[in-house]
Design a protein around this motif. Structure first.
Motif, PDB file in Angstrom:
ATOM      1  N   ASN A 154      48.673  15.152  45.963  1.00 28.11           N
ATOM      2  CA  ASN A 154      49.894  15.026  46.757  1.00 28.11           C
ATOM      3  C   ASN A 154      49.596  14.796  48.231  1.00 28.11           C
ATOM      4  N   GLU A 171      48.941  10.952  49.362  1.00 28.02           N
ATOM      5  CA  GLU A 171      50.131  10.147  49.606  1.00 28.02           C
ATOM      6  C   GLU A 171      50.769  10.480  50.952  1.00 28.02           C
ATOM      7  N   ASN A 172      50.731  11.747  51.313  1.00 31.37           N
ATOM      8  CA  ASN A 172      51.442  12.202  52.506  1.00 31.37           C
ATOM      9  C   ASN A 172      50.665  12.040  53.801  1.00 31.37           C
ATOM     10  N   SER A 221      47.765   9.239  44.302  1.00 26.79           N
ATOM     11  CA  SER A 221      48.837  10.243  44.278  1.00 26.79           C
ATOM     12  C   SER A 221      49.489  10.353  42.911  1.00 26.79           C
TER      13      SER A 221
END
Length: 181
Positions: A155, A158-159, A52
């Motif tokens: 991104n 990470e999520n 990330s």
């Protein structure tokens, strides 16, 4: 069809013969001629994504793009890299070579990298990369969508961690309970 294949092979051999005759032809030379990114280049790009770090991922992407690689080619190579990561993470070592065609050192390195992501994250990255390949093929600005895609992937990694989502949910639940006491 056979004639076309033979012509392509002759054309590749012709391109190889143009390379400096003093030095041995390297794997990178062959990969460049075939439109493939090197394992090390893909490893660096994937590392920026799965950790990330969009800034690192985009910097690596710029180097790849500026060396003459097309957006679709970059994403297709990345998709194959993530597929190989999924195989290394989930399959018996006996069949990994057969399924990925990677050497022992590459399999070991990919295995280390795969330890930091969950299987569902890899499949999610594969799915999103495939979506961005479609987007890049149908847009008037493929570089824009390539960059958007890489930043988005960095991104998303990470999520999508289940453990992280569970921790967030527990924090929200705890905060909610404390607020109603």
């Amino acid at each position: 069809v056979l004639c076309c294949r033979a012509f392509r092979r002759i054309a590749l051999l012709d391109q190889l013969s143009i390379l400096d005759g003093e030095e041995a032809i390297s794997t990178d030379d062959i990969n460049n001629l075939l439109g493939r990114l090197s394992f090390d280049t893909l490893h660096t790009l994937a590392e920026g994504i799965i950790t990330s770090k969009p800034q690192e991922a985009i910097e690596t992407l710029e180097k790849i793009y500026n060396s003459g690689n097309e957006p679709t080619q970059i994403l297709t190579n990345l998709l194959d890299y993530f597929k190989n990561m999924l195989i290394v993470k989930n399959c018996n070592p006996e069949i990994v070579f057969e399924l990925t065609q990677l050497n022992d050192a590459q399999i070991k390195e990919l295995g280390k990298q795969a330890q930091s992501v969950e299987t569902h994250q890899i499949t999610f990255l594969i799915d999103k990369t495939a979506d961005y390949i479609k987007d890049v093929k149908t847009t008037n600005n493929p570089r824009l969508w390539l960059e958007v895609g890489i930043i988005d992937l960095a991104n998303l990694a990470e999520n999508t961690s289940l453990l992280e989502l569970q921790n967030r949910l527990a924090t929200v639940s705890y905060t909610h309970l404390r607020a109603h006491e």
